[in-house]
Motif scaffolding. Structure first.
Motif, short mmCIF file in Angstrom:
data_model
loop_
_atom_site.label_atom_id
_atom_site.label_comp_id
_atom_site.label_asym_id
_atom_site.label_seq_id
_atom_site.Cartn_x
_atom_site.Cartn_y
_atom_site.Cartn_z
N GLU A 1 43.43 -24.86 47.58
CA GLU A 1 42.97 -24.67 46.22
C GLU A 1 44.09 -23.92 45.52
O GLU A 1 44.61 -22.94 46.03
N ARG A 2 44.52 -24.41 44.38
CA ARG A 2 45.68 -23.77 43.76
C ARG A 2 45.47 -23.67 42.27
O ARG A 2 44.72 -24.46 41.71
N PRO A 3 46.13 -22.72 41.70
CA PRO A 3 46.00 -22.60 40.25
C PRO A 3 46.67 -23.78 39.57
O PRO A 3 47.78 -24.15 39.92
N LYS A 4 46.00 -24.39 38.64
CA LYS A 4 46.59 -25.50 37.90
C LYS A 4 47.16 -24.97 36.61
O LYS A 4 46.53 -24.15 35.94
N VAL B 1 50.93 -24.48 47.75
CA VAL B 1 50.96 -23.11 48.25
C VAL B 1 51.41 -23.15 49.70
O VAL B 1 50.84 -23.86 50.51
N VAL C 1 50.95 -27.52 42.12
CA VAL C 1 51.49 -26.35 42.79
C VAL C 1 51.10 -26.40 44.25
O VAL C 1 49.93 -26.55 44.59
#
Ligand code: HEM
Lengths: 607, 367
Positions: B83-86, B73, B71
């Motif tokens: 930093e991104r939600p996996k 951002v 993902v």
């Protein structure tokens, strides 16, 4: 119990089971309770446990069985198996001659086949039984599914299951934003993406892709429409044949047909009034190449008028290009030649002058038929008599001395008419129906030639054959007309069948291409006061698109609720190195016997 | 009248030359695929075994993460990978969680090279064959679907076209290459020997624009169903292999070498399903278009002619397959057998009915 609040109406029963499941902890870890229920309206599959409830119980049980997916599948199976014999065994409906031939070749098999209806499979009792059961099953399946679907549309997407980590696609992060803020942002986002969404407790529940269900129901309903239209067409259809020589006309009444078939419920009042005249027939053939002699163009030019006294219009009819009249179609199905002959009596008066249609015997249009002079003829002795001629015609003769009267080519290159002559009583008044193409010779006597044999002669256009004893003559005029065979079919319901099939295709496409899926966004305060966002997605089937979409949504939502530092305060290797081990929150609980560190607070939050 | 549109001998001959050339290039592609598989066998991966044996959790987790989309951002002022939600994906209950194999080359560089060569050769052969079909069409001044020879050459062109399109869409389908090219060679071999028919025009009953619609979609559907059937067969093999491993068996070396390089059975199954499901509405349309054409040509929309009957049987069989996948107890292998039976029906309709059963469709003359 806010987490399992699924909105009203739709799923009361499933709700209660879901709640129970949730509280009795993790059994089957894919049992998602209400959240996973009703993602389609497919019938529930229950084990066939036998009822002990008397007649009504049995009837109910039977109905449940008949309308289950499993039995529908079985019936579909049987339908395809049942259709096979009809394609391998001759069918009386399509080729009665082959059936007779088969009966001659297989005297022992034939009665068995006959009893099983194998010569008319598609109207046999057993084949009908299969598809009628299938359609009862289909209706019994569609009606409850439609109601259920309407209920789902009136209700709201089911609330989030306790453990979102159990869903096929899952993501989580910690954020500084307040849970309410996150939920609000999620609701707006999901609605903007045309999800049906609402907030239930600490989570937003959303669903999309209802059109799949609409399409699926439309498809199955369209199947029923098609079947009814087809049955209707069979019952009310009519089909008649008429041979018309160039220049002649036809009006659509029963008596004018050469032959006529109709469905059980057809009445002659259903024949729409119209008339037409064949102006000209044109046929061309391949002159060279391996397919020499095969037809290239067939075209009938007609004038026609619809209704009792409609305006006259022109049209061309080809083999794949029927004339569509009010409720009926006019097809060109055959063609042949009609030599014009003139018969004179002993005094030299013309008693017969007509184009005589002859029936083709082979693809080069070698043709045969009969010429019948019914009245007006008087012989040399002044007595009234009838004349009959057997006629044989070839459009392209091989040439004198080159064998038989077999045509070499279908076009009119070298026409020859061969006649043999009889006199006496044609027997047409005996009351028995008689073919116009054959002579009934029982009361006919041969004309003899000088050697005492049957009088026979091959004529070129313009030539005349004299009947012996001054009994007159017959002339093959220099004019050979063509005739065309038309089939007039009247098949009500075909419009509905077509509408049904178009609906079926679109319904099917919607049913197969659209994914119905759910997304939940839960935002709760963790024990340390930081908001934990969890998102999960569920599709009816596992599809790469569900995690994809969840990822997209998460990315947007992450923008409004950016990440907060990890409680474990690891140096976050993830951020820089995408291939590193997943973060604690992104870990799946399945492989992990210990409770998920973040899922637990999330669950605890509402206790 | 249309006799003037005499068939153009030169074009017809050119077409034949192109078809033979395409066969030659397909043969080269065939050997290149073989080379890919051969070199690929040097790699000794056994991810499946790893994923299916309890003491190999590590491999399992890796595989899971591989399936998660990345993902990105977007931040004001440029795209930053933050930093991104996996997204973690998870197989359905009861489903095995097995990683996909690396493909025929098995990670071997030389194998991969041969694989790429094979694909390039396939593209080349496809273009030549396409030219062959096109010149055939020009030589007869109509769509090239008047007899079985023409059906066959069009059929294989479309099948290869579908394969190459999937590759172009970056789908993981290179494993289809060898079985596909093998059968294309068989198909063309049949076409130029048994089925060859000199080019000619159509009989009037075939001369309708519904022909173009009906026959073109029928050929297209057949080609796609074929691709689906290859997927299904490989699924069955791979599934047996995984079953054997899961129950503690040791498959043979050859089986291991081949199977380890194929996608996971679940992926193959999904692939086959998607392909079949995607083309099923088109097949429905094909049958309806055929009925409309029959209505025009023969005065009845549906008459249970053998060809029509088998099209119907094929349709019902694929509907069975789709239903089976939605019915407990029928998912998986049983559904796959139904899919193969459905494809067999399609094949029988194509070859069997044309050759063995006489009906109104028998103008598709052979020989
Ligand atoms: C004429 C016979 C039938 C045909 C050709 C047919 C065809 C189809 C097709 C192509 C699908 C799509 C499959 C998919 O979503 O993957 C489908 C779905 C479905 N069919 Fe039928 N069907 C027939 C009869 C029935 C009957 C009698 C029932 C009733 C039990 C039924 C129930 C269903 C259900 C519930 C679904 C949805 C499956 C799901 O959403 O998982 N069908 N049908």
């Amino acid at each position: 119990m806010s987490t399992t609040d699924t909105g009203k109406g739709a799923a009361a029963q499933d709700d209660s089971t879901a709640v129970r499941d949730d509280n009795t902890a993790v059994r089957d870890d894919n049992d998602l309770g209400a959240a996973g229920s009703q993602l389609s309206t497919a019938p529930r599959e229950d084990a066939p446990n036998l009822p002990s409830l008397g007649v009504i119980g049995w009837a109910r049980w039977f109905w449940r069985q008949l309308t289950s997916m499993r039995v529908a599948l079985l019936l579909l199976f049987l339908l395809s198996l049942g259709a096979i014999p009809g394609s391998l065994i001759p069918q009386s409906g399509t080729d009665a001659m082959k059936v007779e031939q088969f009966a001659k070749d297989h005297p022992t098999l034939t009665p068995i086949y006959e009893n099983l209806g194998l010569f008319h499979v598609y109207s046999s009792v057993w084949f009908s039984a299969i598809y009628i059961l299938l359609f009862i099953s289909l209706i019994g399946c569609i009606v409850p599914r439609t109601w259920q679907f309407v209920g789902q549309l009136r209700g709201r997407p089911p609330g989030a299951p306790r453990r979102l980590t159990r869903l096929p696609a899952y993501t989580t992060w910690r954020t500084e934003a307040e849970p309410e803020q996150v939920r609000e942002a999620a609701l707006t986002l999901l609605k903007k993406r045309r999800f049906r969404a609402h907030t239930a407790g600490d989570a937003v529940a959303a669903e999309k892709g209802y059109l799949r269900e609409v399409g699926n129901l439309a498809f199955h309903i369209a199947l029923i429409v098609m079947l009814i239209a087809f049955a209707w067409g069979q019952l009310f259809r009519s089909e008649g044949n008429k041979l018309i020589v160039e220049g002649d006309g036809f009006a659509n009444t029963l008596t004018q047909y050469d032959d006529f078939k109709s469905g059980n419920l057809f009445s002659t009042d259903d024949l729409p009034p119209f008339s037409f005249t064949l102006k000209d027939f044109k046929g061309t053939y391949a002159r060279t190449g391996p397919n020499r002699g095969t037809p290239r163009v067939y075209e009938a030019s007609v004038t026609y008028s619809e209704g009792a006294d409609g305006k006259e219009e022109k049209a061309k009819i080809g083999p794949t290009d029927p004339l569509r009249l009010d409720g009926s179609n006019l097809y060109l199905v055959s063609h042949g030649y009609a030599p014009v002959v003139t018969v004179r009596d002993a005094k030299g008066d013309v008693v017969y002058s007509q184009a005589v249609p002859l029936l083709p015997l082979d693809s080069n249009v070698t043709s045969s038929g009969a010429i019948k002079v019914l009245d007006g003829y008087t012989n040399a002795k002044g007595r009234k008599e009838q004349l009959g001629f057997n006629a044989f015609f070839v459009p392209t003769f091989a040439g004198a001395g080159q064998g038989q009267m077999l045509s070499q080519f279908p076009a009119l290159d070298f026409p020859v008419l061969a006649l043999s002559a009889y006199h006496g009583d044609l027997g047409v008044n005996s009351g028995l129906p008689q073919s116009v193409y054959q002579l009934d010779r029982t009361n006919m006597k041969e004309f003899k030639d000088s050697k005492g044999n049957l009088l026979k002669q091959r004529l070129l256009p313009g030539e005349t054959m004299k009947l012996p004893g001054g009994n007159g003559s017959i002339t093959f005029e220099k004019d050979v007309k063509e005739w065309a065979g038309f089939q007039v079919t009247h098949e009500p319901g075909s419009g509905w069948a077509l509408t049904g099939s178009v609906a079926a295709i679109f319904g099917l496409a919607a049913s197969l291409f659209i994914q119905r899926r759910r997304v939940w966004v839960r935002a709760t305060k963790g024990a340390d006061g930081v908001t934990v966002v969890e998102m999960a997605g569920l599709g009816r089937s596992e599809s790469a698109k569900v995690p994809q979409e969840l990822g997209d949504l998460a990315a947007v939502l992450y923008d409004t609720a950016p990440g907060a530092p990890d409680p474990d305060a690891e140096p976050e290797p993830d951020a820089k190195d995408p291939d590193a081990k997943p973060t604690a929150g992104a870990k799946t609980s399945e492989a992990d016997p210990t409770p998920d560190p973040q899922a637990v607070p999330a669950e605890g939050a509402d206790k | 009248m249309t006799l003037a549109a005499a068939t153009n001998e030169n074009l017809a001959n050119l077409s034949n030359t192109l078809i033979y050339s395409a066969m030659a290039v397909y043969t080269l592609a065939f050997f290149a695929y073989i080379a890919e598989w051969t070199f690929g066998s040097r790699s000794k991966v056994s991810r499946t075994a790893a994923a299916l044996t309890p003491d190999a959790k590590g491999a399992k987790k890796d595989a899971k993460k591989a399936g998660a989309p990345e993902v990105t951002v977007k931040k004001a002022g440029g795209t930053a990978v933050l930093e991104r939600p996996k997204v973690v994906t998870r197989a359905a209950a009861g489903a095995r969680d097995v990683p996909d194999g690396p493909g025929a080359h098995g990670g071997d560089e030389q194998g991969d090279l041969y694989g790429r060569i094979a694909v390039s050769l396939t593209v080349l052969a496809f273009l030549i064959e396409f030219g062959g079909v096109l010149t055939r069409a020009l030589s007869v001044q109509r769509a090239p679907w008047g007899n079985m020879y023409e059906f066959n050459i069009t059929f294989s062109t479309v099948a290869v076209g579908v394969y190459l399109s999937l590759l172009a869409l970056k789908k993981n389908v290179r494993w289809l290459g060898l079985p596909l090219v093998t059968s294309v060679l068989l198909d063309l071999g049949l076409a130029v020997t048994v089925l060859y028919t000199a080019s000619d025009q159509l009989v009037p009953a075939l001369d309708s624009y519904w022909l173009y619609i009906h026959v073109s979609t029928a050929i297209f559907c057949g080609a796609v169903f074929y691709v689906g059937a290859v997927g299904t067969i490989l699924y069955l093999f791979k599934d047996s292999y995984e079953n054997k491993l899961a129950s503690g068996g040791t498959p043979g070396r050859f089986a291991t070498s081949v199977m380890e390089r194929l996608p996971a059975s679940a992926s193959l199954d999904k692939f086959a399903y998607r392909v079949n499901a995607a083309v099923f509405p088109l097949w429905t349309f094909t049958i309806i278009a055929g009925a409309i054409w029959a209505g025009d040509a023969w005065g009845r929309y549906w008459g249970w002619d053998p060809k029509e009957t088998w099209a119907f049987i094929t349709w019902v069989a694929y509907a069975c397959y789709l239903h089976a996948r939605a019915t407990a107890g029928w998912k998986g292998r049983k559904a796959a057998y139904i899919a193969l039976a459905a494809f067999a029906c399609w094949l029988f309709n194509y070859y069997g009915v044309n050759i063995f059963v006489s009906g109104k469709h028998s103008y598709a003359d052979v020989g």
